[in-house]
Design a protein around this motif. Structure first.
Motif, PDB file in Angstrom:
ATOM      1  N   VAL A  95      42.676  35.575  49.182  1.00 50.46           N
ATOM      2  CA  VAL A  95      41.357  35.108  48.741  1.00 50.46           C
ATOM      3  C   VAL A  95      41.491  33.753  48.051  1.00 50.46           C
ATOM      4  CG1 VAL A  95      39.467  35.526  47.114  1.00 50.46           C
ATOM      5  CG2 VAL A  95      40.304  37.383  48.545  1.00 50.46           C
ATOM      6  N   GLU A  96      42.495  33.640  47.176  1.00 53.15           N
ATOM      7  CA  GLU A  96      42.709  32.361  46.496  1.00 53.15           C
ATOM      8  C   GLU A  96      43.091  31.271  47.501  1.00 53.15           C
ATOM      9  OE1 GLU A  96      41.930  31.896  43.457  1.00 53.15           O
ATOM     10  OE2 GLU A  96      41.511  34.008  43.069  1.00 53.15           O
ATOM     11  N   LEU A  97      43.871  31.642  48.503  1.00 48.28           N
ATOM     12  CA  LEU A  97      44.229  30.686  49.549  1.00 48.28           C
ATOM     13  C   LEU A  97      42.975  30.234  50.298  1.00 48.28           C
ATOM     14  CD1 LEU A  97      46.202  29.172  51.353  1.00 48.28           C
ATOM     15  CD2 LEU A  97      46.594  31.318  52.619  1.00 48.28           C
ATOM     16  N   GLY A  98      42.088  31.169  50.582  1.00 45.19           N
ATOM     17  CA  GLY A  98      40.830  30.816  51.242  1.00 45.19           C
ATOM     18  C   GLY A  98      40.006  29.851  50.410  1.00 45.19           C
ATOM     19  N   LYS A  99      39.933  30.082  49.094  1.00 45.12           N
ATOM     20  CA  LYS A  99      39.193  29.176  48.210  1.00 45.12           C
ATOM     21  C   LYS A  99      39.783  27.772  48.261  1.00 45.12           C
ATOM     22  CE  LYS A  99      37.968  32.609  44.647  1.00 45.12           C
ATOM     23  NZ  LYS A  99      38.199  32.981  43.229  1.00 45.12           N
ATOM     24  N   ALA A 100      41.128  27.705  48.172  1.00 44.52           N
ATOM     25  CA  ALA A 100      41.784  26.399  48.171  1.00 44.52           C
ATOM     26  C   ALA A 100      41.554  25.672  49.489  1.00 44.52           C
ATOM     27  CB  ALA A 100      43.281  26.574  47.912  1.00 44.52           C
ATOM     28  N   ARG A 101      41.618  26.395  50.589  1.00 44.32           N
ATOM     29  CA  ARG A 101      41.414  25.758  51.888  1.00 44.32           C
ATOM     30  C   ARG A 101      39.963  25.333  52.083  1.00 44.32           C
ATOM     31  NH1 ARG A 101      45.473  29.665  55.487  1.00 44.32           N
ATOM     32  NH2 ARG A 101      47.288  28.254  55.346  1.00 44.32           N
ATOM     33  N   LEU A 102      39.025  26.090  51.528  1.00 42.85           N
ATOM     34  CA  LEU A 102      37.625  25.646  51.563  1.00 42.85           C
ATOM     35  C   LEU A 102      37.478  24.334  50.797  1.00 42.85           C
ATOM     36  CD1 LEU A 102      35.665  28.998  51.007  1.00 42.85           C
ATOM     37  CD2 LEU A 102      35.627  27.573  53.069  1.00 42.85           C
ATOM     38  N   HIS A 115      39.023  36.544  56.036  1.00 44.67           N
ATOM     39  CA  HIS A 115      38.916  37.736  56.887  1.00 44.67           C
ATOM     40  C   HIS A 115      40.165  38.615  56.727  1.00 44.67           C
ATOM     41  CE1 HIS A 115      35.158  37.098  58.955  1.00 44.67           C
ATOM     42  NE2 HIS A 115      35.479  35.848  59.252  1.00 44.67           N
ATOM     43  N   TRP A 116      41.333  37.969  56.671  1.00 42.38           N
ATOM     44  CA  TRP A 116      42.586  38.700  56.485  1.00 42.38           C
ATOM     45  C   TRP A 116      42.543  39.488  55.180  1.00 42.38           C
ATOM     46  CZ3 TRP A 116      46.808  39.158  53.265  1.00 42.38           C
ATOM     47  CH2 TRP A 116      47.993  39.638  53.817  1.00 42.38           C
ATOM     48  N   ALA A 117      42.070  38.838  54.101  1.00 42.89           N
ATOM     49  CA  ALA A 117      41.984  39.497  52.797  1.00 42.89           C
ATOM     50  C   ALA A 117      40.989  40.648  52.822  1.00 42.89           C
ATOM     51  CB  ALA A 117      41.574  38.474  51.734  1.00 42.89           C
ATOM     52  N   SER A 118      39.866  40.459  53.503  1.00 40.77           N
ATOM     53  CA  SER A 118      38.838  41.488  53.560  1.00 40.77           C
ATOM     54  C   SER A 118      39.339  42.748  54.253  1.00 40.77           C
ATOM     55  CB  SER A 118      37.600  40.945  54.284  1.00 40.77           C
ATOM     56  OG  SER A 118      36.591  41.921  54.356  1.00 40.77           O
ATOM     57  N   GLU A 119      40.228  42.585  55.232  1.00 42.68           N
ATOM     58  CA  GLU A 119      40.746  43.735  55.981  1.00 42.68           C
ATOM     59  C   GLU A 119      41.810  44.505  55.211  1.00 42.68           C
ATOM     60  OE1 GLU A 119      42.187  41.929  59.499  1.00 42.68           O
ATOM     61  OE2 GLU A 119      40.191  41.435  60.291  1.00 42.68           O
ATOM     62  N   ARG A 120      42.472  43.868  54.237  1.00 47.50           N
ATOM     63  CA  ARG A 120      43.620  44.489  53.592  1.00 47.50           C
ATOM     64  C   ARG A 120      43.439  44.744  52.096  1.00 47.50           C
ATOM     65  NH1 ARG A 120      44.926  41.362  57.671  1.00 47.50           N
ATOM     66  NH2 ARG A 120      46.685  41.865  59.061  1.00 47.50           N
ATOM     67  N   GLN A 126      37.904  42.894  48.784  1.00 49.61           N
ATOM     68  CA  GLN A 126      37.040  42.827  49.971  1.00 49.61           C
ATOM     69  C   GLN A 126      35.709  42.174  49.628  1.00 49.61           C
ATOM     70  OE1 GLN A 126      36.605  46.567  52.192  1.00 49.61           O
ATOM     71  NE2 GLN A 126      38.499  47.268  51.225  1.00 49.61           N
ATOM     72  N   ALA A 127      35.128  42.593  48.500  1.00 48.13           N
ATOM     73  CA  ALA A 127      33.833  42.044  48.097  1.00 48.13           C
ATOM     74  C   ALA A 127      33.935  40.549  47.811  1.00 48.13           C
ATOM     75  CB  ALA A 127      33.322  42.786  46.863  1.00 48.13           C
ATOM     76  N   GLN A 128      35.006  40.141  47.136  1.00 47.56           N
ATOM     77  CA  GLN A 128      35.183  38.714  46.838  1.00 47.56           C
ATOM     78  C   GLN A 128      35.304  37.901  48.133  1.00 47.56           C
ATOM     79  OE1 GLN A 128      38.697  38.850  44.416  1.00 47.56           O
ATOM     80  NE2 GLN A 128      37.545  39.007  42.495  1.00 47.56           N
ATOM     81  N   ALA A 129      36.094  38.407  49.081  1.00 46.31           N
ATOM     82  CA  ALA A 129      36.288  37.687  50.337  1.00 46.31           C
ATOM     83  C   ALA A 129      34.984  37.575  51.111  1.00 46.31           C
ATOM     84  CB  ALA A 129      37.350  38.390  51.185  1.00 46.31           C
ATOM     85  N   GLN A 130      34.249  38.668  51.202  1.00 43.90           N
ATOM     86  CA  GLN A 130      32.998  38.664  51.960  1.00 43.90           C
ATOM     87  C   GLN A 130      31.929  37.811  51.277  1.00 43.90           C
ATOM     88  OE1 GLN A 130      34.269  40.572  55.264  1.00 43.90           O
ATOM     89  NE2 GLN A 130      32.196  39.829  54.944  1.00 43.90           N
ATOM     90  N   ARG A 131      31.982  37.765  49.965  1.00 45.84           N
ATOM     91  CA  ARG A 131      31.032  36.915  49.246  1.00 45.84           C
ATOM     92  C   ARG A 131      31.280  35.449  49.564  1.00 45.84           C
ATOM     93  NH1 ARG A 131      29.778  37.595  42.791  1.00 45.84           N
ATOM     94  NH2 ARG A 131      27.862  36.369  42.718  1.00 45.84           N
ATOM     95  N   LEU A 157      31.957  48.273  47.083  1.00 49.11           N
ATOM     96  CA  LEU A 157      31.620  48.411  45.663  1.00 49.11           C
ATOM     97  C   LEU A 157      30.596  49.519  45.448  1.00 49.11           C
ATOM     98  CD1 LEU A 157      31.435  44.705  44.399  1.00 49.11           C
ATOM     99  CD2 LEU A 157      33.375  46.276  44.438  1.00 49.11           C
ATOM    100  N   GLN A 158      29.654  49.636  46.374  1.00 42.68           N
ATOM    101  CA  GLN A 158      28.662  50.695  46.270  1.00 42.68           C
ATOM    102  C   GLN A 158      29.329  52.071  46.348  1.00 42.68           C
ATOM    103  OE1 GLN A 158      25.299  50.455  45.639  1.00 42.68           O
ATOM    104  NE2 GLN A 158      25.379  52.686  45.507  1.00 42.68           N
ATOM    105  N   GLU A 159      30.319  52.197  47.224  1.00 44.04           N
ATOM    106  CA  GLU A 159      31.056  53.464  47.324  1.00 44.04           C
ATOM    107  C   GLU A 159      31.774  53.782  46.014  1.00 44.04           C
ATOM    108  OE1 GLU A 159      33.675  53.250  50.640  1.00 44.04           O
ATOM    109  OE2 GLU A 159      32.061  53.029  52.129  1.00 44.04           O
ATOM    110  N   GLN A 160      32.409  52.780  45.434  1.00 44.11           N
ATOM    111  CA  GLN A 160      33.072  52.989  44.145  1.00 44.11           C
ATOM    112  C   GLN A 160      32.072  53.379  43.066  1.00 44.11           C
ATOM    113  OE1 GLN A 160      35.453  49.668  42.832  1.00 44.11           O
ATOM    114  NE2 GLN A 160      37.273  50.481  43.845  1.00 44.11           N
TER     115      GLN A 160
END
Length: 403
Positions: A95-102, A115-120, A126-131, A157-160
């Motif tokens: 997720v942090e890598l995605g932020k830096a690349r953005l 997407h990789w972070a959201s799957e794993r 997952q919520a942070q990546a999808q956001r 998050l809703q499930e949790q």
């Protein structure tokens, strides 16, 4: 004190070569906002232990904070590729890598990381990546995709939240509510009002009671209820806002709006209506709200057969009329109300004031003023005012005949 401790740890590390002391010193420097010095210590650790995860994470954050997003991306990529940690932790790094690349404009690579972070990742990751994916979709103008991405972010998050029940943490509640609030904004933009209302209801239900997030949801739900002309919903959300957002600048307007709505309900209690109007008058600095609240209050008191209360209210209203002619009309109405309350003294004073204001209105006439002045003067046997009012009315009649 932290600065002195950091120096002490750094000195110890130089004498004993202990990477742990350098990491502690770097963490302390970060706490004091000295990211550049902290980065130097992290890099010193990495020269000795190139794969030290804590040093890589610290250095990556320090680089990002200093604006070196490309450097941060290199370190996050190294962590994702080489760290022996569990997949959920690697997903956090992704997720942090995605932020830096953005931040560096590497859009394709950034989206792949997210997407990789959201799957794993864990539910939170997952919520942070999808956001972030939703924010990117919105920035590209694809609002529908952003709505779908936010839905994917909400689900874990809703499930949790449901699993935790009443034991859900404030952090989990807030994170989930924020995602619903973001999706509600996009749904409103797409004029999908029913869906937006559902999401905002969820925000208000989930958010920590009294939080800014919950109050904002209630405000938005009130605005949507107005757009849908849903009177019951308007009453409900005004009740909520008055109870939870009492210090807001809009408090006076909300009390007035609630009184307006209640005035259309034949079962509404007069005392409750008057309390709302008095609260509006107490809190507002807006002359238009004051005038409208006093006008409504006067009408309610007339319906309640309280002529004196009505006259007192209309007298207050004179103060908030803007132009001389408006003050003349308001003073005339108040004078007529005092006549209805059998208070000719008060009526005569206000009728005189109305006549004076007409004199300031630049030749504009209002026959009701002279009729009221004549009536009040007749009851007080104030013959000079009776004659004056009669003369003005006769003059007005001659003008109309000549026209």
């Amino acid at each position: 004190a932290l600065e002195r401790s950091a120096t002490k740890y750094q000195a110890a590390s130089e004498s004993r070569g202990q990477a742990e002391a350098l990491l502690r010193a770097a963490a302390l420097l970060n706490e004091t906002g000295r990211g550049d010095r902290a980065l130097a210590l992290y890099e010193q650790v990495l020269r000795v232990r190139p794969e030290a995860s804590e040093a890589l994470v610290g250095a990556a954050r320090a680089k990002a904070f200093g604006g070196d997003h490309a450097g941060a991306a290199e370190l996050w990529a190294q962590l994702v590729e080489t760290s022996p940690e569990v997949p959920s932790k690697l997903a956090e790094y992704a997720v942090e890598l995605g932020k830096a690349r953005l931040a560096t404009g590497e859009l394709t690579e950034a989206l792949a990381s997210l997407h990789w972070a959201s799957e794993r990742g864990s539910a939170t990751t997952q919520a942070q990546a999808q956001r972030l994916l939703a924010e990117n979709a919105e920035a590209r103008g694809d609002v529908e995709e952003a709505i779908l991405d936010l839905g994917t972010a909400i689900s874990p998050l809703q499930e949790q939240l449901e699993a935790a029940g009443s034991n859900a943490s404030d952090e989990l509640r807030t994170a989930t509510a924020e995602l619903y609030a973001e999706r509600a904004k996009l749904l409103t933009r797409q004029t999908r009002i029913d869906e937006a209302t559902h999401d905002l209801d969820r925000v208000f239900e989930i958010a920590v009671p009294g939080s800014a997030l919950g109050v904002e949801a209630a405000r938005a739900l009130h605005e949507l209820s107005i757009s849908r002309d849903d009177l019951d919903a308007q009453r409900h959300w005004l009740d909520v806002l008055i109870a939870t957002d009492s210090g807001a600048p809009e408090t006076a307007r909300r009390h007035f709006q609630r009184a307006q709505l209640a005035a259309t309900d034949s079962s509404a209690e007069l005392d409750a209506l008057l309390l709302d109007l008095d609260a509006a008058l107490q809190h507002t600095t807006d002359d238009e709200i004051r005038a409208a609240a006093l006008e409504l209050k006067a009408r309610l008191l007339e319906d309640a057969d309280d002529p004196r209360g009505r006259a007192e209210t209309l007298t207050q209203r004179v103060e908030f009329a803007h132009s001389p002619f408006e003050r003349a009309v308001a003073a005339t109405d108040a004078a007529r109300a005092w006549l209805d309350a059998d208070r000719a003294d008060d009526a005569l004073k206000l009728a005189q004031l109305a006549g004076e204001e007409l004199g300031n209105a630049g030749g504009v006439e209002y026959s009701e003023t002279w009729l009221t002045l004549g009536d009040a003067a007749w009851r007080k046997r104030a013959w000079s005012f009776v004659i004056s009012a009669s003369d003005r009315l006769q003059s007005l009649s001659l003008i109309h005949i000549s026209e």
